[in-house]
Enzyme design. Structure first.
Site, short mmCIF file in Angstrom:
data_model
loop_
_atom_site.label_atom_id
_atom_site.label_comp_id
_atom_site.label_asym_id
_atom_site.label_seq_id
_atom_site.Cartn_x
_atom_site.Cartn_y
_atom_site.Cartn_z
N ILE A 5 35.93 60.88 87.70
CA ILE A 5 36.51 61.04 88.86
C ILE A 5 36.47 62.21 89.63
O ILE A 5 37.05 63.36 89.00
CB ILE A 5 38.02 60.52 88.79
CG1 ILE A 5 38.05 59.17 87.86
CG2 ILE A 5 38.52 60.23 90.25
CD1 ILE A 5 39.48 58.86 87.60
N VAL B 41 39.40 67.36 84.17
CA VAL B 41 40.24 66.40 84.61
C VAL B 41 39.83 65.17 84.94
O VAL B 41 38.90 65.00 85.81
CB VAL B 41 41.22 67.12 85.60
CG1 VAL B 41 42.42 66.10 85.96
CG2 VAL B 41 41.89 68.19 85.33
N LYS C 167 46.09 68.79 81.94
CA LYS C 167 45.49 68.35 83.02
C LYS C 167 46.50 68.66 84.22
O LYS C 167 46.06 68.95 85.32
CB LYS C 167 45.14 66.88 83.17
CG LYS C 167 44.00 66.69 81.93
CD LYS C 167 43.72 65.07 81.66
CE LYS C 167 42.66 65.20 80.82
NZ LYS C 167 42.60 63.81 80.26
N GLU D 197 34.93 70.58 86.67
CA GLU D 197 35.38 69.08 87.43
C GLU D 197 35.67 68.25 86.24
O GLU D 197 36.55 67.36 86.12
CB GLU D 197 34.05 68.61 88.13
CG GLU D 197 34.44 66.99 88.76
CD GLU D 197 35.66 67.07 89.77
OE1 GLU D 197 35.35 67.62 90.89
OE2 GLU D 197 36.56 66.50 89.59
N GLU E 185 42.69 58.53 68.82
CA GLU E 185 41.96 58.95 67.50
C GLU E 185 42.93 58.92 66.17
O GLU E 185 44.06 58.45 66.58
CB GLU E 185 42.01 60.86 67.86
CG GLU E 185 40.98 60.91 69.09
CD GLU E 185 40.58 62.40 69.58
OE1 GLU E 185 40.79 63.26 68.46
OE2 GLU E 185 40.76 62.62 70.75
N LYS F 7 39.54 70.94 78.95
CA LYS F 7 40.81 70.97 79.67
C LYS F 7 41.57 72.02 78.93
O LYS F 7 42.41 72.72 79.66
CB LYS F 7 41.51 69.63 79.85
CG LYS F 7 41.63 68.74 78.55
CD LYS F 7 41.77 67.44 78.59
CE LYS F 7 41.55 67.09 77.23
NZ LYS F 7 40.40 66.30 76.96
N GLY G 9 37.71 62.67 83.78
CA GLY G 9 36.47 62.42 83.83
C GLY G 9 35.36 62.40 84.84
O GLY G 9 35.22 63.25 85.39
N GLY H 255 35.24 59.02 78.17
CA GLY H 255 33.76 58.66 77.68
C GLY H 255 32.63 59.40 77.98
O GLY H 255 32.76 60.38 78.86
#
Lengths: 441, 441
Positions: free
Chosen positions: A138, A134, A207, A131, A192, A107, A136, A309
């Site tokens: 979806i 942005v 994003k 794809e 993080e 991204k 994950g 994830g």
């Protein structure tokens, strides 16, 4: 089409959470993938920073010579999962220039270099898919670029950062303050060690830039995105939000604005905002993501799922990889823009929005009137005011708290009003200022 | 690429709610569409049953000779919006055989003839797009065929019929019975004069067939779909649903089942089911649609929006049309399956599910035990039982009502249990039997 079809060679760059899942799926689902593509998909190698023997992959597939891996004649598609901007940009440009299609989840890179990379893909007549950059798993990029290609998108508003959404959901449900919710998120691995990119909104801003670019067929870079993070959101804000029938979410908002003279401008912005509980984004909790798209003909659409994830992001990468491989086998290329507009970016001050302001004031007559006057001077109409007395620990009244919710006005007028309020003698402190989403009154 | 590019000619068949919106968008958004396609999109004609001068379109564009319109040399893409199965099938086949790409919103046709039409498109090497055939404006076909092409879909569950969802939402929120909610839906134009296709689940079954086919890369026809409508859903069912923390929705469910021996089967079914209020489909109200997709890597995704109506459906048609036109201009074709499995259909009796049973029984000792014994005999485990006495108008106790919610068992075992209960002397009536969604216990 038979399985004797020439195989499609893949190089994967990066072997972290997402890369290892992509490699696993390529190997474990080989038969299904071959059936869907019309040819076998073969992993040629995995580019890593340092080759080691403990990665759960045969060591002869690993290489730290990324340039050489990308250039191999038997590599047709390069999957870039290394991040950050460099060395990813260099590797992707090299791949495109050598006529290889590219799939990336990067991204930060796509938010600054889309134009350059899209042009390189165009010159080489190959695919560039992103794809996974942005939200994950979806599907958002594909619906915007393809499903809505014949419609006119007006607005995109999304929860696109799982870390901040986890923190805000935690603050909402437990009453925790920001610091302890962040500590919880870190302990659970949702944040993080250095959470800056998430909590200051940089990740969401990247994003937003990508979403605005594809939704409005124009070029928007992360530097064009107005950005406020969540570090100042307090438990007092959540108490007020509840009283107003709202929760607080970090939103990425992309909007196409048309002036009275018909000139089009684009706004892309990221900030924490009050979201009414009956808004579809209010129920998106924890590490989930969701994106609401409003288009002229389609009306309001929502896409919901896991925004981060290893496995979910790998799902998006694999969808792109299968599409790029099919195009190699069957001829043709995936969709891309023939023309990009260069719509001007609307400054934040220009944006119509609503404010919520929470302030402590002196407890004497005339204060509410003085406060209201500052709104009135700038033509900001007040929708709702609540005032309550405050007592100190000894039970003495020591001031009052005023909460104001405005109707819609420009961000500039609202922000000037808040500055003026802060300068009033009777205002002791401005406790919180938040924008409000989901209404156009 | 310049605007001097050879134009792409379009024939639209059908000029109802959707067709008139598609024609409007082609004409009003000509510049934007040309920029996105790389060539102008030109409407060659509109095929209608009877040409009349009052349609809001210049009469020289209208024709009742569909065969001739489809065959015109300057028509590259045919948009079929006539329904029902015939004469649409004949027109689409003729178009494909003549090398024209086809965009259709025809669910009834796609649910029975996908194989035949896909083969015709394959032979002619042209595109066949049908996003608008399921869930109106909501991108569902494209995410399943493209975004999830590298993942493995396990289950699809959706609310895909707006009429029945309006009726059930009304019954839930107002306590209305089925007949009066249907009358309201008719008065508001949400239900047709003959509502059979909607309320008996035929429309949802066609969509379930299409979703199952593309989600599992196999062929499922509407005849393969198990189907129950909503006409027997009562206000008593909604009262019980509320007591259980549920609402009732007409669901289309597609599932891939793997036997202990590893054999794969597919189930596609439509029935009203109890949906727990914390399930994402529970909040989808009125004429809205939503589809939840579960995939191995992606996890759970949800797509939400307007499932019907002229403009929303036209948005989906236009997305397909722009894609088909881009493919014409740039070479190449949209994605399609290289191989389709022929997975066997699992009979409904085989499906693991949960039942809710509401019955009136004699008010005497031993009844609950007799009822529980019928479940036990068929290895159906009971999750919850509620029993309450009933009084008649004179205040006399005249029986009891028992509500049972089971754990998961096969539909056959559950259905046999209900038959056996109906035969018990102590059971006066079985008031309602519903399946329950959203849990795997």
């Amino acid at each position: 089409m038979t399985d004797s079809q020439k195989p499609i060679g893949v190089a994967v760059l990066g072997f972290g959470n997402v890369g290892s899942q992509v490699v696993r799926i390529i190997e474990q689902s080989a038969d299904d993938l071959a059936a869907r593509i019309g040819a076998p998909l073969v992993l040629r190698g995995v580019g890593v920073r340092r080759v080691a023997d403990d990665r759960g992959i045969s060591i002869d597939k690993l290489t730290d010579n990324i340039e050489e891996l990308v250039s191999r004649d038997d590599v047709d598609i390069v999957v870039e999962l290394m991040g950050p901007v460099e060395p990813a940009r260099k590797a992707i440009l090299a791949a495109l220039e050598q006529g290889k299609s590219v799939v990336t989840a990067n991204k930060a890179l796509m938010a600054v270099s889309t134009g350059e990379l899209a042009q390189a893909a165009e010159n080489a007549r190959v695919d560039l898919y992103f794809e996974a950059s942005v939200a994950g798993a979806i599907p958002v990029i594909r619906p915007l670029t393809q499903s809505l290609a014949g419609d006119s998108v007006v607005r995109v508003a999304g929860i696109v950062n799982g870390t901040t959404n986890y923190i805000l959901s935690e603050m909402d449900s437990t009453g925790a303050d920001y610091a302890s919710a962040l500590a919880d998120a870190s302990a659970l691995g949702y944040a993080e060690a250095d959470p800056t990119a998430d909590v200051e909104g940089y990740d969401a801003a990247a994003k937003a830039a990508i979403l605005a670019s594809i939704a409005f067929h124009t070029r928007v870079s992360s530097n064009d995105v107005y950005r406020e993070g969540i570090t100042k959101v307090s438990s007092v804000d959540f108490e007020s939000a509840k009283a107003l029938g709202c929760t607080i979410k970090l939103l990425a908002i992309c909007e196409r604005l048309t002036s009275d003279e018909g000139q089009q401008r684009v706004s892309a912005r990221v900030y924490p905002a009050l979201v009414p509980l009956d808004h579809p984004l209010a129920a998106v909790n924890g590490a989930f993501n969701a994106v609401v798209v409003e288009a002229e003909a389609a009306g309001r659409l929502m896409f919901y799922g896991q925004g981060a994830g290893g496995a979910p992001t790998a799902s998006a990468v694999m969808g792109d990889l299968v599409m790029a491989a099919r195009n190699r086998v069957q001829g043709g290329r995936g969709p891309r823009e023939s023309k990009y507009a260069k719509l001007p970016i609307a400054p934040i001050g220009f944006i119509p929005t609503r404010y919520y302001v929470n302030m402590d004031v002196a407890d004497r007559t005339g204060v509410l009137s003085a406060v209201a006057a500052e709104f009135g001077k700038r033509d900001v109409s007040i929708a709702e005011v609540r005032q309550e007395g405050m007592v100190d620990e000894g039970g003495q009244r020591r001031g009052a708290r005023i909460v104001v919710v405005t109707h819609q006005a420009t961000d500039a007028a609202l922000s000037e009003t808040v500055s003026a309020l802060a300068d009033l003698d009777v205002v002791q402190s401005i406790n919180s200022v938040l924008r409000m989403e989901g209404t156009t009154e």
